[in-house]
Design a protein around this motif. Structure first.
Motif, PDB file in Angstrom:
ATOM      1  N   UNK A 135      27.787  23.123  16.898  1.00 29.39           N
ATOM      2  CA  UNK A 135      26.971  22.260  16.092  1.00 29.39           C
ATOM      3  C   UNK A 135      26.252  21.293  17.017  1.00 29.39           C
ATOM      4  N   UNK A 136      24.987  21.029  16.673  1.00 30.43           N
ATOM      5  CA  UNK A 136      24.235  20.072  17.451  1.00 30.43           C
ATOM      6  C   UNK A 136      23.296  19.299  16.539  1.00 30.43           C
ATOM      7  N   UNK A 137      22.840  18.163  17.018  1.00 28.69           N
ATOM      8  CA  UNK A 137      21.900  17.345  16.265  1.00 28.69           C
ATOM      9  C   UNK A 137      20.737  16.968  17.170  1.00 28.69           C
ATOM     10  N   UNK A 138      19.555  16.926  16.572  1.00 29.70           N
ATOM     11  CA  UNK A 138      18.348  16.544  17.282  1.00 29.70           C
ATOM     12  C   UNK A 138      17.744  15.320  16.622  1.00 29.70           C
ATOM     13  N   UNK A 139      17.286  14.393  17.420  1.00 26.32           N
ATOM     14  CA  UNK A 139      16.574  13.215  16.932  1.00 26.32           C
ATOM     15  C   UNK A 139      15.096  13.591  16.878  1.00 26.32           C
ATOM     16  N   UNK A 140      14.588  13.873  15.688  1.00 23.59           N
ATOM     17  CA  UNK A 140      13.213  14.344  15.545  1.00 23.59           C
ATOM     18  C   UNK A 140      12.265  13.254  15.061  1.00 23.59           C
ATOM     19  N   UNK A 141      12.703  12.010  15.098  1.00 25.41           N
ATOM     20  CA  UNK A 141      11.873  10.901  14.596  1.00 25.41           C
ATOM     21  C   UNK A 141      10.512  10.822  15.274  1.00 25.41           C
ATOM     22  N   UNK A 142      10.460  11.129  16.552  1.00 26.18           N
ATOM     23  CA  UNK A 142       9.204  11.000  17.298  1.00 26.18           C
ATOM     24  C   UNK A 142       8.342  12.266  17.258  1.00 26.18           C
ATOM     25  N   UNK A 143       8.894  13.368  16.756  1.00 26.47           N
ATOM     26  CA  UNK A 143       8.152  14.638  16.815  1.00 26.47           C
ATOM     27  C   UNK A 143       7.955  15.301  15.454  1.00 26.47           C
ATOM     28  N   UNK A 144       8.472  14.702  14.389  1.00 28.48           N
ATOM     29  CA  UNK A 144       8.355  15.321  13.069  1.00 28.48           C
ATOM     30  C   UNK A 144       8.262  14.260  11.979  1.00 28.48           C
ATOM     31  N   UNK A 145       7.507  14.573  10.970  1.00 31.51           N
ATOM     32  CA  UNK A 145       7.436  13.713   9.790  1.00 31.51           C
ATOM     33  C   UNK A 145       8.427  14.161   8.720  1.00 31.51           C
ATOM     34  N   UNK A 146       9.108  15.284   8.959  1.00 36.77           N
ATOM     35  CA  UNK A 146       9.998  15.868   7.957  1.00 36.77           C
ATOM     36  C   UNK A 146      11.285  15.078   7.757  1.00 36.77           C
ATOM     37  N   UNK A 147      11.847  14.583   8.849  1.00 37.54           N
ATOM     38  CA  UNK A 147      13.148  13.912   8.789  1.00 37.54           C
ATOM     39  C   UNK A 147      13.343  13.118  10.076  1.00 37.54           C
ATOM     40  N   UNK A 148      14.440  12.372  10.114  1.00 39.58           N
ATOM     41  CA  UNK A 148      14.803  11.657  11.340  1.00 39.58           C
ATOM     42  C   UNK A 148      15.683  12.518  12.239  1.00 39.58           C
ATOM     43  N   UNK A 149      16.533  13.322  11.609  1.00 39.85           N
ATOM     44  CA  UNK A 149      17.479  14.140  12.373  1.00 39.85           C
ATOM     45  C   UNK A 149      17.573  15.540  11.789  1.00 39.85           C
ATOM     46  N   UNK A 150      17.738  16.504  12.671  1.00 43.87           N
ATOM     47  CA  UNK A 150      18.085  17.867  12.303  1.00 43.87           C
ATOM     48  C   UNK A 150      19.498  18.114  12.812  1.00 43.87           C
ATOM     49  N   UNK A 151      20.338  18.617  11.953  1.00 40.14           N
ATOM     50  CA  UNK A 151      21.667  19.081  12.353  1.00 40.14           C
ATOM     51  C   UNK A 151      21.623  20.598  12.261  1.00 40.14           C
ATOM     52  N   UNK A 152      22.068  21.268  13.303  1.00 41.21           N
ATOM     53  CA  UNK A 152      22.007  22.730  13.361  1.00 41.21           C
ATOM     54  C   UNK A 152      23.410  23.264  13.616  1.00 41.21           C
ATOM     55  N   UNK A 153      23.857  24.154  12.739  1.00 40.34           N
ATOM     56  CA  UNK A 153      25.167  24.763  12.950  1.00 40.34           C
ATOM     57  C   UNK A 153      25.128  26.233  12.568  1.00 40.34           C
ATOM     58  N   UNK A 154      26.164  26.946  12.983  1.00 35.97           N
ATOM     59  CA  UNK A 154      26.193  28.399  12.841  1.00 35.97           C
ATOM     60  C   UNK A 154      27.506  28.854  12.234  1.00 35.97           C
ATOM     61  N   UNK A 155      27.402  29.792  11.293  1.00 33.56           N
ATOM     62  CA  UNK A 155      28.572  30.466  10.760  1.00 33.56           C
ATOM     63  C   UNK A 155      28.632  31.877  11.301  1.00 33.56           C
ATOM     64  N   UNK A 156      29.833  32.413  11.428  1.00 29.70           N
ATOM     65  CA  UNK A 156      30.002  33.755  12.004  1.00 29.70           C
ATOM     66  C   UNK A 156      29.629  34.870  11.039  1.00 29.70           C
ATOM     67  N   UNK A 157      29.673  34.569   9.742  1.00 33.91           N
ATOM     68  CA  UNK A 157      29.315  35.568   8.733  1.00 33.91           C
ATOM     69  C   UNK A 157      28.806  34.843   7.489  1.00 33.91           C
TER      70      UNK A 157
END
Length: 98
Positions: free
Chosen positions: A1-23
């Motif tokens: 799992x990781x998080x990105x601070x997108x405040x300076x590069x996107x109008x969509x949100x302040x943060x993106x959290x990205x995670x993965x499931x195996x199935x």
């Protein structure tokens, strides 16, 4: 799992959290857990998109967008590379993985 601070590069949100499931089942379980915990914390879940396919599910929490991928979709889209200008956020103190 990781998080990105997108405040300076996107109008969509302040943060993106990205995670993965195996199935697909694990992807659905992650989404259910996130939605349940956010509702308990009285955070408005604005929408959940892609739940039928369980390939890439997006949870819109307003300032935070959670992306839950299966492994193949995560590898294909590589959002962290697409948003390479966004710095990583250390969320280890906030999140416990099961």
């Amino acid at each position: 799992m990781l998080a990105l601070d997108v405040r300076e590069v996107s109008l969509l949100a302040d943060y993106f959290v990205i995670c993965t499931g195996k199935n697909d089942r694990q992807v659905q379980a992650i989404v259910s857990d996130v939605v349940e915990k956010e509702q308990k914390a009285q955070v408005e879940v604005k929408s959940v998109e892609g739940k039928d396919s369980a390939k890439w599910i997006l949870i819109d929490l307003g300032d935070v967008i959670v992306h839950v991928f299966n492994e193949e979709e995560r590898e294909f889209y590589q959002l962290e590379k697409l948003w390479a200008d966004a710095p990583f956020v250390d969320i280890s103190a906030w999140v416990t993985e099961k």
